[in-house]
Design a protein around this motif. Structure first.
Motif, PDB file in Angstrom:
ATOM      1  N   SER A   1      -7.585  -7.182  -4.531  1.00 59.51           N
ATOM      2  CA  SER A   1      -8.866  -7.104  -5.254  1.00 59.51           C
ATOM      3  C   SER A   1      -8.585  -6.999  -6.747  1.00 59.51           C
ATOM      4  N   GLY A   2      -9.571  -7.416  -7.559  1.00 55.04           N
ATOM      5  CA  GLY A   2      -9.421  -7.287  -9.008  1.00 55.04           C
ATOM      6  C   GLY A   2     -10.162  -6.082  -9.558  1.00 55.04           C
ATOM      7  N   SER A   3     -10.780  -5.305  -8.673  1.00 49.11           N
ATOM      8  CA  SER A   3     -11.596  -4.159  -9.113  1.00 49.11           C
ATOM      9  C   SER A   3     -10.840  -2.853  -8.919  1.00 49.11           C
ATOM     10  N   ASP A   4     -10.727  -2.074  -9.979  1.00 46.54           N
ATOM     11  CA  ASP A   4     -10.011  -0.788  -9.886  1.00 46.54           C
ATOM     12  C   ASP A   4     -10.648   0.157  -8.873  1.00 46.54           C
ATOM     13  N   ARG A   5     -11.977   0.105  -8.805  1.00 52.16           N
ATOM     14  CA  ARG A   5     -12.669   0.987  -7.857  1.00 52.16           C
ATOM     15  C   ARG A   5     -12.251   0.643  -6.418  1.00 52.16           C
TER      16      ARG A   5
ATOM     17  N   CYS B   1       6.139  -0.274   6.917  1.00 53.13           N
ATOM     18  CA  CYS B   1       5.540  -0.024   5.616  1.00 53.13           C
ATOM     19  C   CYS B   1       5.050   1.410   5.543  1.00 53.13           C
ATOM     20  N   ASP B   2       5.289   2.042   4.393  1.00 52.10           N
ATOM     21  CA  ASP B   2       4.833   3.421   4.171  1.00 52.10           C
ATOM     22  C   ASP B   2       3.675   3.493   3.179  1.00 52.10           C
ATOM     23  N   LYS B   3       3.081   2.347   2.853  1.00 58.40           N
ATOM     24  CA  LYS B   3       2.067   2.348   1.798  1.00 58.40           C
ATOM     25  C   LYS B   3       0.697   2.799   2.304  1.00 58.40           C
ATOM     26  N   PHE B   4       0.378   2.523   3.535  1.00 56.69           N
ATOM     27  CA  PHE B   4      -0.901   2.940   4.121  1.00 56.69           C
ATOM     28  C   PHE B   4      -2.104   2.488   3.303  1.00 56.69           C
ATOM     29  N   CYS B   5      -2.177   1.217   2.977  1.00 50.79           N
ATOM     30  CA  CYS B   5      -3.424   0.667   2.448  1.00 50.79           C
ATOM     31  C   CYS B   5      -4.480   0.923   3.526  1.00 50.79           C
ATOM     32  N   THR B   6      -5.682   1.297   3.100  1.00 48.09           N
ATOM     33  CA  THR B   6      -6.638   1.839   4.084  1.00 48.09           C
ATOM     34  C   THR B   6      -7.198   0.787   5.045  1.00 48.09           C
ATOM     35  N   PHE B   7      -6.962  -0.507   4.748  1.00 52.70           N
ATOM     36  CA  PHE B   7      -7.482  -1.560   5.638  1.00 52.70           C
ATOM     37  C   PHE B   7      -6.449  -2.022   6.652  1.00 52.70           C
TER      38      PHE B   7
ATOM     39  N   ALA C   1      -8.586   1.456  -5.640  1.00 51.89           N
ATOM     40  CA  ALA C   1      -8.419   2.885  -5.336  1.00 51.89           C
ATOM     41  C   ALA C   1      -8.874   3.169  -3.899  1.00 51.89           C
ATOM     42  N   ALA C   2     -10.015   2.598  -3.521  1.00 50.91           N
ATOM     43  CA  ALA C   2     -10.526   2.834  -2.154  1.00 50.91           C
ATOM     44  C   ALA C   2      -9.578   2.235  -1.114  1.00 50.91           C
ATOM     45  N   MET C   3      -8.870   1.193  -1.503  1.00 53.54           N
ATOM     46  CA  MET C   3      -7.886   0.572  -0.603  1.00 53.54           C
ATOM     47  C   MET C   3      -6.570   1.363  -0.562  1.00 53.54           C
ATOM     48  N   ASN C   4      -6.446   2.361  -1.420  1.00 54.37           N
ATOM     49  CA  ASN C   4      -5.192   3.100  -1.571  1.00 54.37           C
ATOM     50  C   ASN C   4      -4.026   2.175  -1.917  1.00 54.37           C
TER      51      ASN C   4
ATOM     52  N   ILE D   1      -8.714  -9.814  -0.263  1.00 58.63           N
ATOM     53  CA  ILE D   1      -9.681  -9.421   0.759  1.00 58.63           C
ATOM     54  C   ILE D   1     -11.043  -9.351   0.098  1.00 58.63           C
ATOM     55  N   VAL D   2     -12.033 -10.038   0.674  1.00 60.36           N
ATOM     56  CA  VAL D   2     -13.407  -9.909   0.153  1.00 60.36           C
ATOM     57  C   VAL D   2     -14.225  -9.078   1.124  1.00 60.36           C
ATOM     58  N   GLY D   3     -15.195  -8.342   0.570  1.00 60.94           N
ATOM     59  CA  GLY D   3     -16.096  -7.564   1.410  1.00 60.94           C
ATOM     60  C   GLY D   3     -15.478  -6.303   1.964  1.00 60.94           C
ATOM     61  N   PHE D   4     -14.511  -5.741   1.236  1.00 57.40           N
ATOM     62  CA  PHE D   4     -14.026  -4.401   1.610  1.00 57.40           C
ATOM     63  C   PHE D   4     -15.228  -3.448   1.520  1.00 57.40           C
ATOM     64  N   PRO D   5     -15.302  -2.411   2.386  1.00 60.02           N
ATOM     65  CA  PRO D   5     -16.457  -1.510   2.368  1.00 60.02           C
ATOM     66  C   PRO D   5     -16.782  -1.017   0.947  1.00 60.02           C
TER      67      PRO D   5
END
Ligand code: 5AD
Ligand code: SF4
Length: 463
Positions: A277-281, A166-172, A284-287, A316-320
């Motif tokens: 996640s359903g939150s845009d913020r 995978c080349d997506k590199f989600c931050t988690f 984005a933090a998850m890339n 995923i719940v409780g991402f930083p």
């Protein structure tokens, strides 16, 4: 054959590991290893491991503790047992595994398991073997095709790896590090594999890859084919009646793939489309490279192409940094999409991933509470989806004998297990079933019409 060696392989984690375990068994068969279901009988024990969350990785070490005792007991009987660790923990931790678990003789990453015979020879010479390279040669070229007998034993539904890495590199996520860069297998090789499977009685093929819809393998015309094109080609393989693919990234739902959901009757109306996640913020933090609106737009387009489609997802719940508001946005997305099912996980900080370095980690109590609320909501939707099946008649692919005498278990288009009373000859057939009852995890039904057994595919023959 007395004196034949035996291999015990245990898979952890995703479907790709199940596929890889089968391929390792295929690779070892010509070396004289027969598969066994009990580690006590084995000369070679392989744990095919998962590194996606901390819990999965730790499970491997507790399992290795058990295997050490088996190895010691065998040694007391004068029998030498080789313990191997394969898969993503092998890739991520390499020699560290041997330090924590000295009973391990061999460590092999997911890209080099075609080298197992050579690595085993090294162990038999008394050396430890560790191979976590990303070799340039294509491992699939070195792997023998499964025997007809092995395929029969594995059943009527099979996985075929079409894409890896995978080349997506989600931050988690550790996948870009453990499975490496995104690569696609050429169309011809996938088609040949599907033909072999079909000839041995397989009726349903699930094309798998960590980011399967980024598929861009070389077609027979020398061009890069899309997953949509590939699905059309595999649907033409005689004997293959059902197609699925997993796991997809919302950003790679290209037009030909969406169109395949409209045009290809063999493509099942069920799509696993993780959103996390359903939150845009948080997205984005998850890339994740998509917003909530982008995701909903993809859902709408697929629904438009195939109104019968049902969706599942990963969360995923409780991402930083996830606040109550962010989490509420995830809950509201579940309501908005109305999933037929979903997996949800507490965020697990993985060494080497960017999110693990973030300061605002969420406490375990908060994660646990959010997970419970999310799962309750997902369960409610899933139960509603199953309830709506009552009284309906739909096609079921029959896979295996059930737990009770006379009971046969199959799967609906939506992957729900469906139990009927029927003759074992129905295994491998697709037949309409009327749903009469449900339990938490299964549907129960009766055959809607008598089934004429097709000739060549009776599973009880041979294997
Ligand atoms: N923590 C929790 N869940 C994770 N996943 C991947 N990485 C992590 C992590 N660090 C989940 C995602 C993915 C699924 C296979 O596992 O939801 O889609
Ligand atoms: Fe991991 Fe999937 Fe993101 Fe790739 S797209 S980094 S496999 S979660």
């Amino acid at each position: 054959m007395s004196g034949a060696r035996k291999v015990y392989i245990k898979s952890f984690g995703c479907q790709m590991n199940v596929y890889d375990s089968n391929r390792m068994a295929d690779m070892l068969a010509p070396e004289g290893y027969a598969e066994t279901a009990s580690p006590e009988d084995a000369d070679l024990i392989i744990l095919n491991t998962c590194h996606i969350r901390e819990k999965a990785a730790e499970k491997v070490y507790s399992e290795l503790g058990r295997m050490r005792l088996i190895k010691q007991a065998a040694a007391r009987d004068g029998r030498l047992v080789t313990v191997a660790v394969a898969g993503c923990v092998a890739q991520a931790e390499g020699a560290e595994i041997v330090r924590r678990a000295p009973s391990v003789d061999l460590v092999v990453g997911p890209q080099s398991y075609h080298r197992l015979p050579g690595l085993l020879a090294q162990v038999h010479r008394g050396e430890r073997a560790i191979d976590t390279e990303f070799p340039i040669e294509d491992k699939f070229d070195a792997l023998p095709a499964p025997s007809r007998e092995a395929t029969r034993r594995r059943g009527v539904s099979a996985f075929v790896t079409v894409q890896e890495g995978c080349d997506k590199f989600c931050t988690f996520c550790v996948v870009p590090y453990t499975r490496g860069a995104e690569t696609s297998r050429p169309v011809d090789k996938i088609v040949t594999e599907a033909q072999h499977l079909a000839e041995a009685g397989v009726r349903e093929v699930t094309l798998i890859g960590q980011n399967v819809n980024a598929y861009h393998g070389e077609g027979p015309d020398g061009r890069a084919w899309t997953l949509g094109q590939l699905l059309h080609r595999i649907a033409d393989v005689p004997g293959i009646a059902r197609l699925r693919y997993t796991t997809s990234h919302p950003g790679d739902m290209e037009a030909s793939l969406i169109a395949a959901h409209r045009d290809l009757p063999a493509l099942m109306p069920h799509l696993h489309l993780p959103v996390q996640s359903g939150s845009d913020r948080i997205l984005a933090a998850m890339n994740r490279r998509h917003t909530r609106a982008d995701y909903l737009n993809v859902i709408a387009r697929v629904r438009d192409a195939q109104p019968a489609i049902a969706f599942s997802s990963d969360f995923i719940v409780g991402f930083p940094g996830e606040t109550d508001d962010d989490f509420d946005a995830t809950l509201s997305l579940v309501e908005e999409v109305g999933y037929a099912g979903a997996y949800s996980f507490k965020y697990s900080a993985r060494p080497g991933t960017p999110a693990a370095e973030l300061a605002d980690q969420v406490t375990d109590d908060v994660k646990a509470e959010r997970l419970q609320r999310l799962q309750r909501s997902i369960d409610r939707h899933q139960a509603g989806f199953n309830q709506r099946c009552r009284g309906q008649t739909f096609d079921v692919l029959f896979e295996r004998m059930g737990r009770h005498p006379g009971q046969i278990v199959g799967r609906s288009a939506y992957l729900q297990p469906v139990q009927v009373m029927a003759d074992a000859a129905i295994i491998g057939e697709i037949a309409p079933v009327t749903i009469t009852d449900l339990s938490t995890n299964s549907l129960f039904g009766t055959l809607a019409r008598p089934v004429e057994a097709r000739e060549p595919l009776l599973m009880q023959a041979g294997g």
